[in-house]
Scaffold this active site. Structure first.
Site, PDB file in Angstrom:
ATOM      1  N   ASP A 258      35.147  -1.584 -25.185  1.00  0.00           N
ATOM      2  CA  ASP A 258      36.158  -1.253 -25.874  1.00  0.00           C
ATOM      3  C   ASP A 258      36.779  -0.310 -25.904  1.00  0.00           C
ATOM      4  O   ASP A 258      37.060  -0.148 -25.441  1.00  0.00           O
ATOM      5  CB  ASP A 258      35.082   0.775 -26.307  1.00  0.00           C
ATOM      6  CG  ASP A 258      34.696   1.451 -27.685  1.00  0.00           C
ATOM      7  OD1 ASP A 258      35.231   0.896 -28.224  1.00  0.00           O
ATOM      8  OD2 ASP A 258      34.717   2.313 -27.260  1.00  0.00           O
ATOM      9  N   ASP A 260      38.457   2.509 -29.125  1.00  0.00           N
ATOM     10  CA  ASP A 260      38.765   4.054 -28.502  1.00  0.00           C
ATOM     11  C   ASP A 260      38.184   5.360 -27.491  1.00  0.00           C
ATOM     12  O   ASP A 260      36.763   4.895 -28.322  1.00  0.00           O
ATOM     13  CB  ASP A 260      37.970   4.521 -29.928  1.00  0.00           C
ATOM     14  CG  ASP A 260      39.478   3.977 -31.411  1.00  0.00           C
ATOM     15  OD1 ASP A 260      40.460   3.375 -31.302  1.00  0.00           O
ATOM     16  OD2 ASP A 260      38.766   2.618 -32.077  1.00  0.00           O
ATOM     17  N   ARG A 310      36.851   0.989 -45.512  1.00  0.00           N
ATOM     18  CA  ARG A 310      36.829   2.366 -46.396  1.00  0.00           C
ATOM     19  C   ARG A 310      38.066   2.184 -46.807  1.00  0.00           C
ATOM     20  O   ARG A 310      38.280   2.792 -47.126  1.00  0.00           O
ATOM     21  CB  ARG A 310      36.543   3.272 -45.388  1.00  0.00           C
ATOM     22  CG  ARG A 310      35.080   3.198 -44.820  1.00  0.00           C
ATOM     23  CD  ARG A 310      35.093   3.480 -43.278  1.00  0.00           C
ATOM     24  NE  ARG A 310      35.160   5.584 -44.924  1.00  0.00           N
ATOM     25  CZ  ARG A 310      34.950   6.925 -44.055  1.00  0.00           C
ATOM     26  NH1 ARG A 310      35.724   6.824 -42.688  1.00  0.00           N
ATOM     27  NH2 ARG A 310      35.151   7.701 -44.943  1.00  0.00           N
TER      28      ARG A 310
HETATM   29 MG   LIG Z   1      34.465   4.366 -28.475  1.00  0.00          MG
END
Ligand SMILES: [Mg+2]
Length: 423
Positions: A258, A260, A310
């Site tokens: 992943d 972040d 978004r």
């Molecule tokens: Mg993360």
């Protein structure tokens, strides 16, 4: 052509005869393998060499890993070559026996000849197909239903091949079409079928492929189900599939990360890293990337970036952030092979936004990974769920246990039985 006759199963519902999982597997390995041309002139199909080993070896390893203690090989073409290779199974720590029938008979005949040797419930596999298995999960599914047979099916959402089954959301097979011509099919039979002989009833007569003789009747009575996997399968069924099998069984180790919270500091809830200067490396992350690269481990990144859907950032904003990530990782000695991102919003219903496994499955296909041997490193429950859905191993990082700790742990496994190439 001989037609199968007899009633292949009792009409009355039969409750589960046992909750004890089967420990015997049967591998259909007697065919001529004519689709492989020259390759099978001297060598029977299960002995075709892939990444330095006979294909059969990988299947036997898989069955041993999944707790099978006895494998019965149903042989025909060049049976003696296979028998000499596997001997009695001691090399695998299991018992291997065999039943030999003529090379040109169909699988129903091979199975019928083996009936006296078969346990009440067995796993049946073809000798030319491989997909990672989670047998406990398969068994749980099988025992939750009253099916006589449960096949393993490829989801084929990527249109890899032509479907031959229609499977509903509960796993019931609604149609089985070996000709693959019906328009509403959605899954592909891979074998790895759990067969309950009591539920199946009298074995059909005739010399036919087993599935032709049995499955359509089971479908009519709602007694055939499918365990569906989205993991790409590999095999030696045809020459065109051999290069992918070669890559898959080479088992080039990979780690999936992943972004972040694993590589860089997370933005606040509902906020995103929208510019390169907002991308701040976490302590030890670049060192971990360098360690992976030096060890020859492929690095892939999968990241949810709903900020795009978004309207908070654009694709080119994300490209700029990833440009910084890649160049600074490279400067530290870390090579990142690919970054996958999901640009969709929370409610878009896409298949890629974690916890959905779409990005992990895409990476699997792109690099011919074995996800059951691949570690995904994340920092949230969503990551953990995605790993489970994809069949990956999972490692969690947080403030106390960072990516470098995971890297060191995985490197140390180089000296254990698991080995770094066997994640
Ligand atoms: Mg993360």
């Amino acid at each position: 052509m001989v037609t199968a006759t007899g009633t292949p199963f009792p009409s009355a519902k039969v409750v589960s005869v046992t909750s004890i999982r089967p420990t015997q597997a049967v591998i259909l390995a007697g065919g001529l393998g004519t689709r492989l041309g020259e390759l099978t002139r001297e060598v029977p199909k299960p002995m075709v060499c892939v990444a330095g080993r006979p294909f059969l070896d990988y299947l036997l390893d898989l069955l041993v890993e999944q707790g099978f203690e006895r494998v019965t090989l149903l042989l025909g073409y060049r049976a003696e070559t296979v028998i000499k290779h596997v001997d009695d199974g001691r090399k695998w720590g299991i018992v291997i026996d065999h039943v030999v029938t003529p090379p040109d008979v169909q699988t129903l005949t091979r199975l019928r000849a083996a009936l006296p040797r078969l346990d009440p419930i067995v796993l049946m596999a073809y000798c030319d197909n491989y997909v990672p298995l989670d047998f406990p999960a398969m068994w749980d599914e099988f025992t939750s239903d009253d099916a006589a047979v449960q096949v393993t099916a490829y989801a084929n959402d990527d249109g890899f091949t032509r479907n031959n089954m229609l499977v509903d959301e509960r796993g019931r097979v609604m149609a089985y079409d070996p000709s693959r011509t019906s328009s509403d099919l959605n899954r592909v039979d891979l074998g790895f079928a759990i067969i309950d002989r009591q539920r199946l009833g009298p074995f059909p007569r005739g010399d036919l492929p087993f599935e032709h003789a049995v499955y359509s009747d089971l479908v009519r009575h709602g007694r055939l189900r499918a365990h569906v996997t989205s993991h790409r399968y590999y095999g030696v069924g045809s020459a065109s599939r051999l290069p992918a099998a070669e890559r898959f069984f080479s088992r080039c180790p990979a780690v999936i990360l992943d972004r972040d919270g694993v590589l860089n500091r997370r933005a606040g809830i509902g906020e995103y890293v929208t510019r390169p200067e907002e991308f701040v490396w976490l302590e030890g992350a670049r060192k971990a990337l360098r360690m992976f690269t030096l060890a020859g481990i492929r690095i892939l990144i999968v990241t949810n970036q709903a900020g795009i859907a978004r309207g908070i950032m654009t694709h080119s904003d994300l490209d700029a952030v990833h440009g910084k990530l890649l160049s600074e990782a490279a400067a530290a000695g870390g090579t990142i092979d690919r970054i996958y991102h999901c640009p969709h919003g929370w409610d878009d219903g896409c298949k890629c936004r974690k916890p959905a496994p779409g990005m992990l499955l895409q990476a699997q296909r792109d690099f011919d990974l074995d996800l059951s041997r691949t570690v995904f490193v994340g920092d949230t429950e969503v990551d953990r769920q995605a790993a489970i859905a994809a069949g990956c191993k999972y490692r969690h990082v947080d403030a106390r246990h960072e990516l470098r700790d995971v890297a060191e742990e995985l490197m140390n496994r180089e000296h254990t039985d698991e080995g770094v190439g066997d994640w």
